[in-house]
Scaffold this motif. Structure first.
Motif, PDB file in Angstrom:
ATOM      1  N   TYR A 119      -6.788   6.792   2.569  1.00 50.07           N
ATOM      2  CA  TYR A 119      -5.815   5.757   2.249  1.00 50.07           C
ATOM      3  C   TYR A 119      -6.425   4.734   1.287  1.00 50.07           C
ATOM      4  CZ  TYR A 119      -3.293   7.993   6.000  1.00 50.07           C
ATOM      5  OH  TYR A 119      -2.651   8.927   6.770  1.00 50.07           O
ATOM      6  N   LEU A 120      -7.672   4.342   1.532  1.00 51.29           N
ATOM      7  CA  LEU A 120      -8.346   3.407   0.630  1.00 51.29           C
ATOM      8  C   LEU A 120      -8.703   4.067  -0.700  1.00 51.29           C
ATOM      9  CD1 LEU A 120     -10.686   1.587   3.187  1.00 51.29           C
ATOM     10  CD2 LEU A 120      -8.505   0.796   2.232  1.00 51.29           C
ATOM     11  N   THR A 121      -9.126   5.322  -0.650  1.00 48.10           N
ATOM     12  CA  THR A 121      -9.504   6.034  -1.863  1.00 48.10           C
ATOM     13  C   THR A 121      -8.304   6.184  -2.797  1.00 48.10           C
ATOM     14  OG1 THR A 121     -11.194   7.221  -0.626  1.00 48.10           O
ATOM     15  CG2 THR A 121     -10.568   8.142  -2.742  1.00 48.10           C
TER      16      THR A 121
ATOM     17  N   GLU B  12      -7.630   3.000  -4.570  1.00 47.42           N
ATOM     18  CA  GLU B  12      -8.554   2.839  -5.696  1.00 47.42           C
ATOM     19  C   GLU B  12      -8.097   3.664  -6.890  1.00 47.42           C
ATOM     20  OE1 GLU B  12     -12.433   3.838  -4.182  1.00 47.42           O
ATOM     21  OE2 GLU B  12     -12.374   2.203  -2.719  1.00 47.42           O
TER      22      GLU B  12
ATOM     23  N   PRO C 176       0.799  -1.227   0.000  1.00 49.84           N
ATOM     24  CA  PRO C 176       0.000   0.000   0.000  1.00 49.84           C
ATOM     25  C   PRO C 176       0.839   1.288   0.000  1.00 49.84           C
ATOM     26  CG  PRO C 176      -0.952  -1.568   1.527  1.00 49.84           C
ATOM     27  CD  PRO C 176       0.353  -2.159   1.058  1.00 49.84           C
TER      28      PRO C 176
ATOM     29  N   ASP D  50     -12.285   7.103   3.437  1.00 50.84           N
ATOM     30  CA  ASP D  50     -10.944   6.896   3.956  1.00 50.84           C
ATOM     31  C   ASP D  50      -9.928   7.277   2.879  1.00 50.84           C
ATOM     32  OD1 ASP D  50      -8.390   5.660   4.466  1.00 50.84           O
ATOM     33  OD2 ASP D  50      -9.366   4.287   5.864  1.00 50.84           O
TER      34      ASP D  50
END
Length: 191
Positions: A155-157, A160, A107, A153
């Motif tokens: 970090y998740l966005t 994506e 990540p 979020d």
């Protein structure tokens, strides 16, 4: 480090510390704000590594960096149980992440690569807007998310967005008034 002290450029600090050579068996990659040109006082240098054997990685870090100021090494309890070491060297806080995944799938590296792409596509106006958020105290991923008007979020966005094409990123940047031009229009992250 005293506020008036000027720290070395991050690449010089890494060279003087000998860290990259010590970590060579673990495919080290430098990520985060210094290589993006988004560091602020207090920013650290992130080094991401691929670690198949946690014990060997821990021993290598301990042998090389165990005497540096503020040295700490720990293992997270998350899915891949990464090993994280932090310390100070050559005027910089340094954080090393050892994860069993190849660095390009981690990540932290994926955040770094999408941020680098966005900065290249968004131009100086976008960089300045992200830096304004950083100077307001936001960490890097939240600064990008606010500037792009992204919900959820950060970090998740951003993970994506990493999977999206440059043309998709360019459309998002243009919708926010960026994409290589300085615009007087309202930006997505403006309050």
């Amino acid at each position: 480090m005293p506020a008036a002290a000027k720290r070395l450029p991050y690449l010089e600090a890494l060279a003087r510390s000998g860290l990259m050579e010590a970590l060579a068996p673990f495919d080290p990659h430098v990520a985060g704000t210094p290589p993006l040109g988004l560091d602020v006082p207090g920013s650290d240098i992130d080094v991401l590594c691929e670690v198949d054997e946690g014990w060997a990685f821990t021993q290598a870090i301990w042998a090389h960096a165990g005497e540096f100021d503020s040295f700490i090494i720990r293992q997270w309890t998350g899915e891949t149980r990464p090993i994280v070491a932090s310390f100070e060297a050559c005027g910089w806080p340094i954080e090393i992440f050892g994860d069993p995944r190849p660095v390009v799938r981690q990540p932290g590296w994926r955040h770094f690569t999408v941020e680098r792409r966005l900065l290249a596509l968004g131009g100086e106006g976008f960089r300045a807007a992200v830096m304004a958020q950083r100077h307001r105290g936001l960490k890097t991923e939240p600064a990008f998310a606010v500037t792009l008007g992204l919900d959820g979020d950060p970090y998740l966005t951003l993970l994506e967005l990493d999977a999206r094409s440059d043309s998709h990123l360019l459309r998002r940047l243009k919708d926010c008034g960026f994409a290589g031009i300085v615009s007087g229009e309202q930006k997505c992250g403006d309050e």
